[in-house]
Design a protein around this motif. Sequence first.
Motif, short mmCIF file in Angstrom:
data_model
loop_
_atom_site.label_atom_id
_atom_site.label_comp_id
_atom_site.label_asym_id
_atom_site.label_seq_id
_atom_site.Cartn_x
_atom_site.Cartn_y
_atom_site.Cartn_z
N LEU A 110 -6.52 93.21 -7.60
CA LEU A 110 -7.81 93.43 -6.92
C LEU A 110 -8.87 92.53 -7.55
O LEU A 110 -8.92 92.38 -8.77
N ASN A 111 -9.71 91.94 -6.70
CA ASN A 111 -10.79 91.08 -7.20
C ASN A 111 -11.91 91.95 -7.77
O ASN A 111 -12.51 92.75 -7.05
N PRO A 112 -12.19 91.82 -9.09
CA PRO A 112 -13.18 92.72 -9.71
C PRO A 112 -14.60 92.52 -9.16
O PRO A 112 -15.45 93.38 -9.32
N ARG A 113 -14.83 91.38 -8.49
CA ARG A 113 -16.18 91.10 -7.98
C ARG A 113 -16.38 91.54 -6.53
O ARG A 113 -17.42 91.33 -5.96
N MET A 114 -15.33 92.11 -5.94
CA MET A 114 -15.47 92.56 -4.55
C MET A 114 -15.50 94.09 -4.50
O MET A 114 -14.71 94.75 -5.18
N THR A 115 -16.40 94.63 -3.69
CA THR A 115 -16.41 96.10 -3.53
C THR A 115 -15.13 96.51 -2.81
O THR A 115 -14.44 95.67 -2.20
N VAL A 116 -14.86 97.80 -2.85
CA VAL A 116 -13.66 98.31 -2.18
C VAL A 116 -13.75 98.03 -0.68
O VAL A 116 -12.77 97.63 -0.04
N MET A 117 -14.95 98.22 -0.12
CA MET A 117 -15.15 97.95 1.31
C MET A 117 -14.77 96.50 1.64
O MET A 117 -13.98 96.24 2.56
N ASP A 118 -15.30 95.55 0.85
CA ASP A 118 -15.02 94.13 1.11
C ASP A 118 -13.54 93.81 0.90
O ASP A 118 -12.96 93.02 1.64
N THR A 119 -12.95 94.44 -0.12
CA THR A 119 -11.53 94.21 -0.42
C THR A 119 -10.65 94.63 0.75
O THR A 119 -9.77 93.88 1.19
N ILE A 120 -10.90 95.84 1.25
CA ILE A 120 -10.04 96.35 2.32
C ILE A 120 -10.32 95.60 3.63
O ILE A 120 -9.41 95.33 4.42
N ALA A 121 -11.61 95.22 3.81
CA ALA A 121 -11.98 94.57 5.09
C ALA A 121 -11.53 93.11 5.16
O ALA A 121 -11.48 92.53 6.25
N GLU A 122 -11.19 92.52 4.02
CA GLU A 122 -10.99 91.07 3.96
C GLU A 122 -10.03 90.54 5.03
O GLU A 122 -10.34 89.60 5.76
N ARG A 168 -4.26 103.17 -4.59
CA ARG A 168 -4.61 103.63 -3.23
C ARG A 168 -5.41 102.54 -2.50
O ARG A 168 -5.23 102.32 -1.31
N ILE A 169 -6.30 101.87 -3.24
CA ILE A 169 -7.09 100.77 -2.63
C ILE A 169 -6.14 99.65 -2.18
O ILE A 169 -6.25 99.12 -1.07
N SER A 170 -5.17 99.30 -3.04
CA SER A 170 -4.21 98.23 -2.69
C SER A 170 -3.42 98.61 -1.44
O SER A 170 -3.15 97.76 -0.59
N ILE A 171 -3.03 99.88 -1.37
CA ILE A 171 -2.24 100.32 -0.21
C ILE A 171 -3.11 100.26 1.05
O ILE A 171 -2.68 99.78 2.10
N ALA A 172 -4.37 100.73 0.92
CA ALA A 172 -5.29 100.68 2.08
C ALA A 172 -5.49 99.24 2.54
O ALA A 172 -5.48 98.93 3.74
N ARG A 173 -5.64 98.33 1.56
CA ARG A 173 -5.83 96.91 1.91
C ARG A 173 -4.61 96.38 2.66
O ARG A 173 -4.72 95.64 3.63
N ALA A 174 -3.41 96.80 2.23
CA ALA A 174 -2.19 96.32 2.89
C ALA A 174 -2.05 96.89 4.30
O ALA A 174 -1.47 96.25 5.18
N LEU A 175 -2.59 98.10 4.50
CA LEU A 175 -2.36 98.78 5.79
C LEU A 175 -3.46 98.56 6.82
O LEU A 175 -3.31 98.97 7.96
N VAL A 176 -4.54 97.90 6.41
CA VAL A 176 -5.72 97.85 7.29
C VAL A 176 -5.43 97.14 8.62
O VAL A 176 -5.99 97.49 9.66
N THR A 177 -4.49 96.17 8.61
CA THR A 177 -4.19 95.46 9.87
C THR A 177 -3.06 96.15 10.66
O THR A 177 -2.53 95.58 11.60
N LYS A 178 -2.71 97.36 10.25
CA LYS A 178 -1.64 98.16 10.90
C LYS A 178 -0.31 97.42 10.95
O LYS A 178 0.27 97.22 12.03
N PRO A 179 0.19 96.97 9.79
CA PRO A 179 1.47 96.25 9.77
C PRO A 179 2.62 97.19 10.10
O PRO A 179 2.51 98.41 9.93
N GLU A 180 3.75 96.58 10.54
CA GLU A 180 4.96 97.38 10.77
C GLU A 180 5.83 97.43 9.52
O GLU A 180 6.65 98.30 9.36
N PHE A 181 5.65 96.41 8.65
CA PHE A 181 6.55 96.27 7.51
C PHE A 181 5.75 96.09 6.22
O PHE A 181 4.83 95.27 6.15
N ILE A 182 6.09 96.90 5.21
CA ILE A 182 5.41 96.82 3.91
C ILE A 182 6.45 96.65 2.80
O ILE A 182 7.45 97.37 2.79
N ILE A 183 6.20 95.73 1.90
CA ILE A 183 7.03 95.60 0.70
C ILE A 183 6.22 96.16 -0.47
O ILE A 183 5.10 95.71 -0.72
#
Length: 338
Positions: A110-122, A168-183
């Motif tokens: 996670l980028n320490p200079r980005m808020t959680v909102m910006d991180t997930i929205a990226e 949890r933030i990392s998982i939210a970031r991975a799921l924000v685009t509604k992917p079908e496949f997660i590693i």
Amino acid sequence: MTNLIEITDLSVEFRGPKNGFFRKKSSPVHAVDNVSLNIVKGEALGLVGESGSGKTTLGRALLRLVEPTTGQVHMNSTDGKRNITSLDAKQLRKAWQNMQMVFQDPQSSLNPRMTVMDTIAESLLVNGIAKNIRDAKTRVVEVAESCGLSSDQLNRYPHAFSGGQRQRISIARALVTKPEFIICDEPVSALDVSIQAQILNLLCKLQEEMDLTLLFISHDLIVVAYICDRIAVMYLGNIIEIAPTKTLFNNPMHPYTEALISAIPSNNPDDITGETLLASDAPGSAGERKGCLFSPRCRYADGKKCSTIKPALTDTGDGRMVACHFAEKLSLTGFGNH
Ligand SMILES: Nc1ncnc2c1ncn2[C@@H]1O[C@H](COP(=O)(O)OP(=O)(O)OP(=O)(O)O)[C@@H](O)[C@H]1O
Ligand code: SF4
Ligand SMILES: [Mg+2]
């Protein structure tokens, strides 16, 4: 059963640096060695094996975060079949909306200079799914809440969160685009045991709610068994056994799987451990030998055949594949019998 991911003859070779006075090339590392594997739509497939067996490299090669040396990866998404290995950079970025990775260490990912909102929205912004952060907000809040984060936490920075919350933030970031496949690559290894259970439960819940297909990488068989329908065992870049979780645990057919299972700690101090089932500690190198790569450590090895002929990964007819010349003849010990 439909395959979401089809991996065919995938290899990843790392060329070592040139060594010595004559700048002689060191031998290449076969991190992934001709792997063919299908991942069924909606399943959680576990990938286990000791350190250096190639789990992370295989996961990264599926997304082309590391370029495969040979082989192909196809994805049968709801919007059509794609050959991931032949996409150009622009097409690949688009494909990543549908296939994402969660890493072991949420602190460094996670980028320490980005808020959680910006991180997930990226990825919504980068991929043009949202025009600006205001546009992205509804989806970000929705996915954050489904990952157990509250909307009032979204303007904080990663350092203000615990390890479990960061994952949890990392998982939210991975799921924000509604992917079908997660590693998920060792997603709970850096966390306390009590927090591990929370994150595993979260992944199980999200898998069901979002109809996700998971590749779950871990060196911990118990963690993998908790979440996965099937387990693939990797040794020196090769898949050496793959089976439904219960079948693999109760009745392993590859000697290396038996050794991994025997190394699972139990409450009985008299139980044998993995060390006693391995003839040597060192896994060796895939580049060095002919024959079965496990033979120097295998207590069932037959001198001639095992050291000269590499066993193919063979279908044994019960939803399982094994790469051992003597798989059908050996009677190995499963979990609960050791
Ligand atoms: N960028 C790289 N350059 C050279 N060699 C690499 C590189 N990445 C991985 N390797 C080598 O490839 C092999 C497989 O590494 P990989 O990280 O995929 O294993 P792993 O199963 O994920 O291990 P761990 O359980 O420790 O995470 C190892 O021998 C490793 O040293
Ligand atoms: S092929 Fe031989 S060395 Fe390899 S796992 Fe089977 S018995 Fe052991
Ligand atoms: Mg790894």
